[in-house]
Structures are given as structure tokens and as C-alpha cells.
Design a protein around this motif. Structure first.
Motif, PDB file in Angstrom:
ATOM      1  N   LYS A   1      -5.590   6.780  -1.531  1.00  0.00           N
ATOM      2  CA  LYS A   1      -5.452   6.200  -2.864  1.00  0.00           C
ATOM      3  C   LYS A   1      -6.758   5.553  -3.307  1.00  0.00           C
ATOM      4  O   LYS A   1      -7.607   5.207  -2.475  1.00  0.00           O
TER       5      LYS A   1
ATOM      6  N   VAL B   1       0.818  -1.207   0.000  1.00  0.00           N
ATOM      7  CA  VAL B   1       0.000   0.000   0.000  1.00  0.00           C
ATOM      8  C   VAL B   1       0.855   1.262   0.000  1.00  0.00           C
ATOM      9  O   VAL B   1       0.583   2.224  -0.738  1.00  0.00           O
TER      10      VAL B   1
ATOM     11  N   TYR C   1      -6.060   1.441   1.713  1.00  0.00           N
ATOM     12  CA  TYR C   1      -5.879   2.356   0.587  1.00  0.00           C
ATOM     13  C   TYR C   1      -6.635   3.670   0.838  1.00  0.00           C
ATOM     14  O   TYR C   1      -6.183   4.738   0.421  1.00  0.00           O
TER      15      TYR C   1
ATOM     16  N   LEU D   1      -8.974   2.606  -5.003  1.00  0.00           N
ATOM     17  CA  LEU D   1      -8.928   1.148  -5.178  1.00  0.00           C
ATOM     18  C   LEU D   1     -10.146   0.700  -5.976  1.00  0.00           C
ATOM     19  O   LEU D   1     -11.277   1.064  -5.664  1.00  0.00           O
TER      20      LEU D   1
END
Length: 511
Positions: free
Chosen positions: A471, A434, A466, A473
Motif C-alpha cells: 500500500k 494496516v 504499509y 503511504l
């Protein structure tokens, strides 16, 4: 192969009848011995052998398989009889039968498929050893001035050993010369004629107990019909029903293999239950399938219901009219017969395959064999299935894989292979980096499947990681059942189900 499609013109009626007669002779000492184990009168065991054998032969799902009073059930019954008396045993047998009928009517016999092959091998080998060892009890006699038993010695021992060897030799050699008559029955007749003709001093069936009696009478168990009685008998009935079904369905599987036909496990379960209900109401100890007698029947040519029906009817004839003749049969002949059954039942090929199969399967095979001898069938099979399941779970867990690559747009892909379930979640989460992954990540489940709640939790944890890293996903190619699991999980999983019309992509809320 459906039994309704059997061509009756192809049935060898002579072999069926003679095979049933042989089985009936072999049932007598076994039923008497198991009655002694359970702490009841010998006739209680003989009536059980007659009724259970006859009813399962007529209505059961495995023609050719023989049922009767068994040691596996007797060892459970003994404490019930000792603590509460024989009437509670009869009530327990009725309830055991009801539970077995429910098992069959609910079509739960299919679960026999979950027993692995190494467990079945171990079951067969363990029972063969148990059958072999049980015969040594016939070489013991009660002490004259003391409690307990002692081994026979001197001339009686040598006489009995000689007759046992002669019986085994006839059973082994006669089929090489002719198959016109069952070798087992011929051996019993020849050895009995020698003992009677030469007036040899050796133990006979009559030395165990008298096998004469009347027709079993209908009898409602004399117990209070209240909740307290149910509390006493239900645990015993549940255990007996489980052991009886397990031994019966495993024996059914073995007979299937030998005859290259397929029995009906649910029908057999219901028939076993019906037989035990009737047995309980007629004052007997009930029973289940007997691997030893089933092997005698099959190897003697018994393939249809006729052989089992003959065995049950002849057993009743012995009790009613021919007890004096049956009591003259030497135990040595029946011991030799059971020795040959044990030798024929044992899977000698298991020694050859031990080095060829996975070590875990070899361990299970040996463990089940040993545990069957030390404890009982139910414990051995249960432990074998648990070990096999754990090995399967471990092997499946370590096989989960992730193929990783970054495409030309800078998106990192994880292609997952293998099932995601409770044992593989740790390995699954270890596949992801990750901290060093780019801002957009796609996890492709085309070759994987979320199988249980632990898998859902693993997806949840991955999504949170995540999410916390800021981020995006994407979960791609989740199967329909996986998506249903995620929907059912609701707020437990940080994923909103949004399907891409072309790629079936499921994205989280950051997407």
C-alpha cells in the motif's frame, strides 16, 4: 529588574547594616557546628563563612542572599577529611570552585528552570524541617565520664526553653509595634542582656568552641600535585560543586519570589566558584548559599549587597576583636531565631494546595520534603525531577491522538495530534489499521512532531508495514525539523523526501 538600575537613594542603609549584623551573629554557631560535622577546626568553618559570604555578596548575582559553610557540604567532606586529611579538603574546595566557575562561565545556570514547582516547594519544606530539627542539637551536652552526648534536663532545660520562647515572641510581636529595628537583632540583644544581667546558667556560643583567631593566611594545599591526587579529590569536588550549585540556585529562586526581583544564576554560580577557590587557598572548608541565613537577611530588610558585605565583615570582626563578647551570646537566642526562620521558610500554603494540584505533583512535593530530611538535598531534588519528568512523559504519551476519515476518492487520512517520542510510539502505532486500510493512506503531522530517534523508528516501522502490505503511504505536513531528522536518519527510514509544492507532502518510494 536589573540590579544596576537600583536607586541608591531608596536603600535603607540602617536596615541593611543591622540586618547584616543579625546574619553575622546567626552565622557563628552554624559555621562552628558544620565544622564539627566535617571534622575540622571551628575556625576553618568560620573562615569559610566570612570569605564565601563576603565574596558572593560583592560579585554574586543575587544581592540579599547569604552564603557560608553549610551542612549539605559538610556531610560530604567528612569522609574525605577522615581518609586523607584536611589538606586534601582544601585542594578539593579549590577544584570545586573551579568547576562552579566553569558552570557559570558556560551559562549553564539556566537549567535551574527545569526544576518543577512541586520540587521547589518540597525543597523549601524539607530544608525548613532540617533547620528546625538541627536546633535540637543545642539541647544536648557532652557526657562527663563517657563518650557521646545527653539531653540537658531540670533547671537548665527550663531556662533555655524559656529564653527560646522569649526570643520567638519578640521576633513575632515586635514588627507589629515597630519596624525601626530588625526584630531578630533586637531579640538577640534583649535575651543576651537578660542572661548576662541576671547571670543565668545557660549555654552560650562559647560553650560550643572558641571563635577567636587571626586573619586567615594564604596557604597552598600541602598535597602532591599529581594525577593520583586528582583521582582522589575530583569525585568529591564534582559532588560538592553540584550540591553547592543546586542549593544556591534553588535559594536564589526562593529569594527572587520573596523580593519580586530576578537574580542572575550564571553570575551567582561564577561568584560561588570564585569564593570557594579563595576559601581553599586560605585554609577553609568553602560553602554555598544558606537558606536560613538568607531568610533572616531578607525578612530583616536586607535587599542589597550591603547587607551581605556587612555580615561577612562583621564575622571577621567577631573573630579578630570581639570573640569574647560573641561567646557570651546565649545559644537559646540563636535557637529561637532559627526556629522562627524554619517556621517562616516552610510553605504552609502547600497543605492548602495539596488537594487542588494533580496527585502526581502532590506526591512529588511530599516525596522531596521527606527525602530532603532523610537523605540530602541533591538526592531529593534529583528524584523529584526524575519523577516529574516521568509523569510528564507518560501524560504526553497517552495524549497522542489520531482523527481518521476516508475522503471521496477512497483515500484514508490519519490526522495526528501530540508529540511522537519515545514514550508515545506504541500508542502511535496502535492507531493504524494496516490490514483493513485502503491502498492509499495519508498521515498528516500538522498537529504533531517527530521529536527523537524513537519517533523516527516508529515512522520507519509504520512505513515498512504499509510497504509489506503493498500500500502507498504519504507523510504530510512534517515540520522542517522533522524532515531534517528523517534526512539524518538516512537508510533507517523507508522514506524518500519529495515535497509537494502545494501541500508539502512527503511520500515514500511506492508513491
Amino acid at each position: 529588574m536589573l540590579y544596576s538600575s537600583i536607586n541608591f537613594k531608596e536603600i535603607n542603609y540602617k536596615n541593611e547594616v543591622l540586618s547584616g549584623l543579625t546574619v553575622a551573629l546567626a552565622l557563628v554557631p552554624e559555621a562552628v557546628a558544620f565544622a564539627f560535622v566535617a571534622g575540622v577546626d571551628p575556625l576553618v568553618g568560620l573562615y569559610a563563612a566570612f570569605m564565601v559570604c563576603l565574596i558572593t555578596s560583592i560579585f554574586g548575582g543575587r544581592p540579599g542572599m547569604i552564603s557560608g559553610a553549610t551542612g549539605a557540604l559538610a556531610v560530604v567532606m567528612v569522609s574525605l577529611v577522615k581518609d586523607h586529611g584536611v589538606e586534601y579538603l582544601f585542594a578539593t574546595v579549590v577544584l570545586m570552585g573551579v568547576l562552579q566557575m566553569l558552570f557559570g562561565l558556560l551559562k549553564l545556570g539556566k537549567f535551574i528552570r527545569f526544576i518543577p514547582e512541586p520540587v521547589i516547594y518540597g525543597f523549601v519544606n524539607g530544608l525548613a524541617i532540617v533547620i528546625f530539627m538541627a536546633q535540637f542539637g543545642q539541647f544536648k551536652v557532652p557526657k562527663l565520664n563517657d563518650t557521646g552526648v545527653s539531653w540537658i534536663a531540670g533547671v537548665p532545660l527550663y531556662t533555655m526553653l524559656g529564653l527560646v520562647v522569649l526570643t520567638m515572641a519578640i521576633i513575632f510581636l515586635l514588627p507589629k509595634l515597630t519596624k525601626a529595628v530588625p526584630a531578630a537583632l533586637t531579640a538577640i540583644v534583649v535575651v543576651s542582656a537578660i542572661v548576662i544581667g541576671f547571670n543565668l546558667d545557660t549555654r552560650t556560643v562559647g560553650d560550643m568552641a572558641s571563635v577567636g583567631g587571626g586573619f586567615p593566611a594564604f596557604h597552598i594545599p600541602a598535597v602532591p600535585f599529581n594525577l593520583e591526587t586528582l583521582k582522589i579529590i575530583f569525585p568529591y569536588a564534582f559532588i560538592l560543586a553540584g550540591i553547592g550549585l543546586l542549593e544556591s540556585l534553588l535559594t536564589l529562586t526562593l529569594v527572587d519570589e520573596i523580593t519580586q526581583t530576578r537574580g542572575r544564576s550564571n553570575q551567582e554560580s561564577a561568584a560561588q566558584g570564585l569564593a570557594n577557590v579563595v576559601a581553599g587557598f586560605f585554609g577553609s572548608m568553602g560553602g554555598c548559599a544558606m537558606i536560613g541565613q538568607s531568610m533572616i537577611n531578607v525578612t530583616s530588610g536586607g535587599r542589597t549587597r550591603l547587607s551581605g558585605i556587612t555580615a561577612g565583615v562583621m564575622l571577621l570582626v567577631f573573630i579578630l576583636f570581639a570573640s569574647s563578647l560573641i561567646e557570651m551570646v546565649p545559644l537559646a537566642a540563636l535557637v529561637g531565631l532559627m526556629f522562627m526562620v524554619a517556621i517562616g521558610t516552610f510553605e504552609w500554603s502547600s497543605f492548602r494546595i495539596l488537594r487542588k494540584i494533580p496527585k502526581s505533583d502532590a506526591f512529588v512535593l511530599v516525596a522531596v520534603s521527606v527525602l530532603t530530611v532523610i537523605f540530602d538535598l541533591a538526592i531529593a531534588v534529583a528524584i523529584g525531577v526524575v519523577i516529574s519528568a516521568m509523569v510528564f512523559a507518560w501524560n504526553s504519551a497517552v495524549r497522542i491522538r489520531a482523527r481518521k476519515y476516508v475522503d471521496d476518492k477512497g483515500v484514508k487520512h490519519y490526522e495526528i495530534y501530540g508529540p511522537l517520542f519515545f514514550a508515545s510510539t506504541a500508542n502511535f502505532l496502535d492507531k493504524f489499521d494496516v490490514a483493513n486500510d485502503p491502498d492509499e493512506v495519508i498521515v498528516d503531522f500538522a498537529e504533531s512532531r517527530v521529536a527523537d530517534h524513537s519517533g523516527i523508528e516508529a515512522v520507519n516501522k509504520l512505513t515498512e508495514r504499509y510497504l509489506n502490505a503493498g500500500k502507498t503511504l504519504h507523510l504530510r505536513h512534517l515540520s522542517e525539523d522533522c524532515r531534517r531528522l528523517l534526512k539524518k536518519a538516512g537508510n533507517m527510514v523507508e522514506v524518500n523526501i519529495m515535497e509537494d509544492p502545494h501541500y508539502a507532502v512527503v511520500t515514500d518510494r511506492l508513491a
